[in-house]
Motif scaffolding. Structure first.
Motif, PDB file in Angstrom:
ATOM      1  N   ALA A  60      -5.606   9.654  -8.898  1.00  0.00           N
ATOM      2  CA  ALA A  60      -5.115   9.722  -7.519  1.00  0.00           C
ATOM      3  C   ALA A  60      -6.254   9.471  -6.538  1.00  0.00           C
ATOM      4  N   ASP A  61      -7.423  10.021  -6.821  1.00  0.00           N
ATOM      5  CA  ASP A  61      -8.584   9.785  -5.955  1.00  0.00           C
ATOM      6  C   ASP A  61      -8.928   8.298  -5.917  1.00  0.00           C
ATOM      7  N   TRP A  62      -8.842   7.655  -7.087  1.00  0.00           N
ATOM      8  CA  TRP A  62      -9.129   6.222  -7.157  1.00  0.00           C
ATOM      9  C   TRP A  62      -8.088   5.423  -6.378  1.00  0.00           C
ATOM     10  N   LEU A  63      -6.813   5.801  -6.517  1.00  0.00           N
ATOM     11  CA  LEU A  63      -5.759   5.130  -5.757  1.00  0.00           C
ATOM     12  C   LEU A  63      -5.977   5.290  -4.250  1.00  0.00           C
ATOM     13  N   ALA A  64      -6.452   6.459  -3.847  1.00  0.00           N
ATOM     14  CA  ALA A  64      -6.722   6.691  -2.422  1.00  0.00           C
ATOM     15  C   ALA A  64      -7.811   5.738  -1.928  1.00  0.00           C
ATOM     16  N   GLU A  65      -8.791   5.458  -2.784  1.00  0.00           N
ATOM     17  CA  GLU A  65      -9.843   4.509  -2.418  1.00  0.00           C
ATOM     18  C   GLU A  65      -9.282   3.092  -2.325  1.00  0.00           C
ATOM     19  N   VAL A  66      -8.382   2.759  -3.236  1.00  0.00           N
ATOM     20  CA  VAL A  66      -7.730   1.447  -3.169  1.00  0.00           C
ATOM     21  C   VAL A  66      -6.950   1.324  -1.862  1.00  0.00           C
ATOM     22  N   ARG A  67      -6.195   2.361  -1.527  1.00  0.00           N
ATOM     23  CA  ARG A  67      -5.423   2.346  -0.294  1.00  0.00           C
ATOM     24  C   ARG A  67      -6.337   2.217   0.923  1.00  0.00           C
ATOM     25  N   ALA A  68      -7.436   2.938   0.921  1.00  0.00           N
ATOM     26  CA  ALA A  68      -8.355   2.872   2.053  1.00  0.00           C
ATOM     27  C   ALA A  68      -8.940   1.470   2.196  1.00  0.00           C
ATOM     28  N   ALA A  69      -9.257   0.839   1.066  1.00  0.00           N
ATOM     29  CA  ALA A  69      -9.829  -0.504   1.100  1.00  0.00           C
ATOM     30  C   ALA A  69      -8.791  -1.537   1.524  1.00  0.00           C
ATOM     31  N   ALA A  70      -7.543  -1.326   1.107  1.00  0.00           N
ATOM     32  CA  ALA A  70      -6.484  -2.305   1.385  1.00  0.00           C
ATOM     33  C   ALA A  70      -5.843  -2.128   2.747  1.00  0.00           C
ATOM     34  N   GLY A  71      -5.872  -0.921   3.290  1.00  0.00           N
ATOM     35  CA  GLY A  71      -5.128  -0.666   4.510  1.00  0.00           C
ATOM     36  C   GLY A  71      -3.651  -0.959   4.267  1.00  0.00           C
ATOM     37  N   ASP A  72      -3.040  -1.715   5.173  1.00  0.00           N
ATOM     38  CA  ASP A  72      -1.630  -2.069   5.018  1.00  0.00           C
ATOM     39  C   ASP A  72      -1.441  -3.461   4.411  1.00  0.00           C
ATOM     40  N   LEU A  73      -2.521  -4.032   3.862  1.00  0.00           N
ATOM     41  CA  LEU A  73      -2.459  -5.407   3.388  1.00  0.00           C
ATOM     42  C   LEU A  73      -1.921  -5.545   1.968  1.00  0.00           C
ATOM     43  N   LEU A  74      -1.776  -4.430   1.252  1.00  0.00           N
ATOM     44  CA  LEU A  74      -1.243  -4.468  -0.104  1.00  0.00           C
ATOM     45  C   LEU A  74      -0.205  -3.371  -0.296  1.00  0.00           C
ATOM     46  N   PHE A  75       0.851  -3.704  -1.011  1.00  0.00           N
ATOM     47  CA  PHE A  75       1.869  -2.735  -1.413  1.00  0.00           C
ATOM     48  C   PHE A  75       1.468  -2.237  -2.799  1.00  0.00           C
ATOM     49  N   VAL A  76       1.153  -0.955  -2.919  1.00  0.00           N
ATOM     50  CA  VAL A  76       0.635  -0.400  -4.167  1.00  0.00           C
ATOM     51  C   VAL A  76       1.746   0.275  -4.961  1.00  0.00           C
ATOM     52  N   ASN A  77       2.000  -0.254  -6.149  1.00  0.00           N
ATOM     53  CA  ASN A  77       2.987   0.307  -7.070  1.00  0.00           C
ATOM     54  C   ASN A  77       2.219   1.048  -8.170  1.00  0.00           C
TER      55      ASN A  77
END
Length: 242
Positions: free
Chosen positions: A124-141
């Motif tokens: 989950a921590d890693w996913l949070a980093e992915v989200r922070a890096a992507a902002g709203d530019l990627l839909f994460v499944n």
């Protein structure tokens, strides 16, 4: 509206029995066929691309996977999400940059490696980093592998889903979950739920999966395998004409 905004919108406001159906093309030709059939978006399967490139599932070199995704994206005008397994050990910023370079608007990210479940809080921590890096530019499944590589306990899947959604996942994917536990999963999971469907007529129909709680449906390498069967039938017919 951008492609990622359009893709995200496809996951919301859906009626029961009307899930988002995302075919899984593995190359430019199959992508064009799917888009020309009228599907509003596509989702590449890592296993399908691996097979098309001559690799075993899970062993595709990252450069080859990203290049294959880019070819699919270039072939069509509809949004494309990419299955990039567990991220290939890339740092979140690099993973996001490479995905965006392909033109993909979304990604699948697994919570297992080598058949072993990852620690859910660390993931989950890693996913949070992915989200922070992507902002709203990627839909994460966020794929949940409790049924594929764990004990199959729906409650554990729900717990993992809660962590991943809190970390910024847009959708969760309890791959391998039996259809009869889908209502329980749906009741305990916030946000869209991805389910896998078969193409051999076994199991619930797409409409039935939607009525049970699926928001979106994918097929893994099912289309590739179905196409290979059709090709085998054609080649057998050709041999019979000799």
């Amino acid at each position: 509206m951008s492609k990622v905004e359009a893709f995200r919108a496809l996951h919301h406001g859906r009626l029961p029995g009307d899930p988002l159906v995302l075919p899984g093309p593995w190359d430019a030709v199959s992508a064009r066929v799917c888009a020309e059939a009228g599907f509003p978006a596509l989702a590449t399967p890592s296993a399908g691309i691996a097979a098309s490139l001559g690799h075993e599932d899970g062993s595709t070199p990252p450069d080859e996977m990203f290049a294959a995704v880019a070819r699919v994206v270039r072939a069509v005008d509809v949004p494309v999400s990419a299955d990039v397994e567990d991220g290939y050990g890339l740092a979140p910023k690099e993973l996001v940059e490479r995905l965006l370079e392909t033109g993909a608007v979304g990604c699948n990210l697994e919570d297992s490696h080598g058949g072993e479940l990852k620690d859910p809080r660390q993931h989950a921590d890693w996913l949070a980093e992915v989200r922070a890096a992507a902002g709203d530019l990627l839909f994460v499944n966020a794929r949940i592998d409790t049924f594929a590589h764990g004990d199959g306990d729906p409650e554990r899947a729900i717990e993992r889903a809660a962590l991943y959604v809190a970390a910024g996942a847009d959708c969760v994917y309890p791959i391998g979950a039996p259809a009869d536990v889908l209502p329980l999963l749906r009741s305990g999971i916030q946000g869209p739920v991805n389910m896998h469907a078969r193409l051999d007529g076994e199991g619930p129909s797409l409409t039935e999966l939607g009525e049970l709680g699926a928001t979106r449906i994918t097929f893994g390498p099912g289309l590739l395998r179905r196409s290979a069967q059709a090709l085998r039938a054609t080649t057998d017919e050709l041999r019979g004409q000799r």
